[in-house]
Structures are given as C-alpha cells and as structure tokens.
Design a protein around this motif. Structure first.
Motif, PDB file in Angstrom:
ATOM      1  N   TYR A  47       0.809  -1.212   0.000  1.00  0.00           N
ATOM      2  CA  TYR A  47       0.000   0.000   0.000  1.00  0.00           C
ATOM      3  C   TYR A  47       0.843   1.263   0.000  1.00  0.00           C
ATOM      4  CZ  TYR A  47      -4.608  -2.067   0.589  1.00  0.00           C
ATOM      5  OH  TYR A  47      -5.788  -2.738   0.378  1.00  0.00           O
ATOM      6  N   ALA A  48       0.257   2.313  -0.496  1.00  0.00           N
ATOM      7  CA  ALA A  48       0.780   3.667  -0.330  1.00  0.00           C
ATOM      8  C   ALA A  48      -0.010   4.335   0.787  1.00  0.00           C
ATOM      9  CB  ALA A  48       0.654   4.465  -1.622  1.00  0.00           C
ATOM     10  N   ILE A  49       0.705   5.122   1.565  1.00  0.00           N
ATOM     11  CA  ILE A  49       0.083   5.886   2.641  1.00  0.00           C
ATOM     12  C   ILE A  49       0.297   7.364   2.361  1.00  0.00           C
ATOM     13  CG2 ILE A  49      -0.040   6.313   5.108  1.00  0.00           C
ATOM     14  CD1 ILE A  49      -0.760   3.456   4.405  1.00  0.00           C
TER      15      ILE A  49
ATOM     16  N   PRO B  39      -1.366   1.428  -4.794  1.00  0.00           N
ATOM     17  CA  PRO B  39      -0.994   2.312  -5.890  1.00  0.00           C
ATOM     18  C   PRO B  39      -0.890   1.565  -7.212  1.00  0.00           C
ATOM     19  CG  PRO B  39       0.948   1.722  -4.627  1.00  0.00           C
ATOM     20  CD  PRO B  39      -0.221   1.108  -3.915  1.00  0.00           C
ATOM     21  N   PRO B  40      -1.228   2.204  -8.305  1.00  0.00           N
ATOM     22  CA  PRO B  40      -1.000   1.590  -9.623  1.00  0.00           C
ATOM     23  C   PRO B  40       0.493   1.356  -9.832  1.00  0.00           C
ATOM     24  CG  PRO B  40      -2.431   3.506  -9.779  1.00  0.00           C
ATOM     25  CD  PRO B  40      -1.867   3.504  -8.407  1.00  0.00           C
TER      26      PRO B  40
ATOM     27  N   ILE C  89       1.348  11.819  -8.241  1.00  0.00           N
ATOM     28  CA  ILE C  89      -0.036  11.399  -8.384  1.00  0.00           C
ATOM     29  C   ILE C  89      -0.590  10.947  -7.046  1.00  0.00           C
ATOM     30  CG2 ILE C  89      -1.582   9.750  -9.512  1.00  0.00           C
ATOM     31  CD1 ILE C  89      -0.499  11.869 -11.385  1.00  0.00           C
ATOM     32  N   LEU C  90       0.241  10.237  -6.261  1.00  0.00           N
ATOM     33  CA  LEU C  90      -0.208   9.790  -4.939  1.00  0.00           C
ATOM     34  C   LEU C  90      -0.478  10.974  -4.024  1.00  0.00           C
ATOM     35  CD1 LEU C  90       2.292   6.841  -4.309  1.00  0.00           C
ATOM     36  CD2 LEU C  90      -0.005   6.750  -5.287  1.00  0.00           C
ATOM     37  N   LEU C  91       0.224  12.066  -4.286  1.00  0.00           N
ATOM     38  CA  LEU C  91       0.110  13.237  -3.421  1.00  0.00           C
ATOM     39  C   LEU C  91      -1.019  14.171  -3.864  1.00  0.00           C
ATOM     40  CD1 LEU C  91       1.669  14.238  -0.959  1.00  0.00           C
ATOM     41  CD2 LEU C  91       3.136  15.529  -2.488  1.00  0.00           C
ATOM     42  N   HIS C  92      -1.141  14.351  -5.138  1.00  0.00           N
ATOM     43  CA  HIS C  92      -2.067  15.372  -5.655  1.00  0.00           C
ATOM     44  C   HIS C  92      -3.179  14.825  -6.539  1.00  0.00           C
ATOM     45  CE1 HIS C  92       0.656  18.328  -4.021  1.00  0.00           C
ATOM     46  NE2 HIS C  92       1.649  17.913  -4.776  1.00  0.00           N
ATOM     47  N   GLY C  93      -3.175  13.537  -6.808  1.00  0.00           N
ATOM     48  CA  GLY C  93      -4.182  12.961  -7.672  1.00  0.00           C
ATOM     49  C   GLY C  93      -3.805  13.103  -9.130  1.00  0.00           C
ATOM     50  N   PRO C  94      -4.635  12.691 -10.063  1.00  0.00           N
ATOM     51  CA  PRO C  94      -5.953  12.113  -9.821  1.00  0.00           C
ATOM     52  C   PRO C  94      -5.876  10.630  -9.486  1.00  0.00           C
ATOM     53  CG  PRO C  94      -5.544  12.275 -12.169  1.00  0.00           C
ATOM     54  CD  PRO C  94      -4.327  12.822 -11.499  1.00  0.00           C
ATOM     55  N   TRP C  95      -5.921  10.329  -8.237  1.00  0.00           N
ATOM     56  CA  TRP C  95      -5.997   8.958  -7.745  1.00  0.00           C
ATOM     57  C   TRP C  95      -6.547   9.032  -6.339  1.00  0.00           C
ATOM     58  CZ3 TRP C  95      -3.159   6.365  -3.788  1.00  0.00           C
ATOM     59  CH2 TRP C  95      -3.387   4.981  -3.744  1.00  0.00           C
TER      60      TRP C  95
END
Length: 130
Positions: free
Chosen positions: A32-34, A101-102, A109-115
C-alpha cells in the motif's frame, strides 16, 4: 476490517516539532501507499506527504519539503510523519490514508491525484501558535 488509527497532534508553538502516527491493520501494508493530508476550514484538502511502501518512494508538498519527514515501520504496519520547524500555517486537521498504488505511479499522483485512496484515518488536529 481495515483500520487506520492516528495518534499525535496537539498544540505547539512555532518552531517546535510533532510526530504523527498512523497505525494500520487489516491489509497488506507492504503493498500500500500511505498519504498524509491536511484540511483547513474553507480550503481544499491538501496532500502533504506520501510513501509508497511497495518501493519506498516518498514525496512532499513544496510547503513542507525539508521540514516534514515521512517514514514507515513495516514491522508495526505504522507510518509516521515527523513535523519540524512548525509554522502557524501548518495548522489543520491531518489525516492519513491508504490505497494500493498503480504500478510505477509517480509519487506526485499519490500526493495530488488524480488517484483516490481507499481508507482514511480519523484525523488529528495540529495547531501551531505564533
């Protein structure tokens, strides 16, 4: 059952430090990403930091780079966010979040999206007085 239980936070003076914890359970932590997010009333939620446990990459918002440090204790399935040299503008509710995470996703992307993250902690208040 997935759980993200936060601890830490509180009231400090400018220049002081705090450590926030996000203890997780119910999922494969290493996959996982946190992310850590900050919410201030009247403003959009802001991505502060993230760590991708699958490859160890981290990222930070420009506003906290050099002052905040994210780390992961895989044995405890816990992520920490160390906040140093705190400023009044760091005040807000800090929440941790978890998601798978993909592959090869940029940390931005993990920080600001879009995700979108799948699971969220309960949030903890950080107040920095001047």
């Amino acid at each position: 059952e997935v759980q993200l239980v936060q601890s830490g936070g509180g009231l400090v003076q400018a220049g002081e430090s705090l450590t926030l914890s996000c203890a997780t359970s119910g999922f494969s932590f290493d996959d996982y990403a946190i992310g850590w997010f900050r919410q201030v009333p009247g403003r959009e939620r802001e991505g502060i930091s993230c760590i991708n446990n699958s490859d160890g990459r981290t990222d930070y918002a420009d506003s906290v780079k050099g002052r905040f440090t994210v780390s992961s204790d895989n044995a405890k399935s816990t992520v920490y966010l160390q906040l140093k040299f705190l400023k009044p503008e760091d005040t807000g509710v800090y929440s941790c979040a978890a998601g798978v995470p993909p592959p090869n996703v940029p940390t931005r992307i993990l920080l600001h999206g879009p995700w979108e993250y799948d699971y969220w902690g309960q949030g903890t208040q950080v107040t920095v007085s001047s």
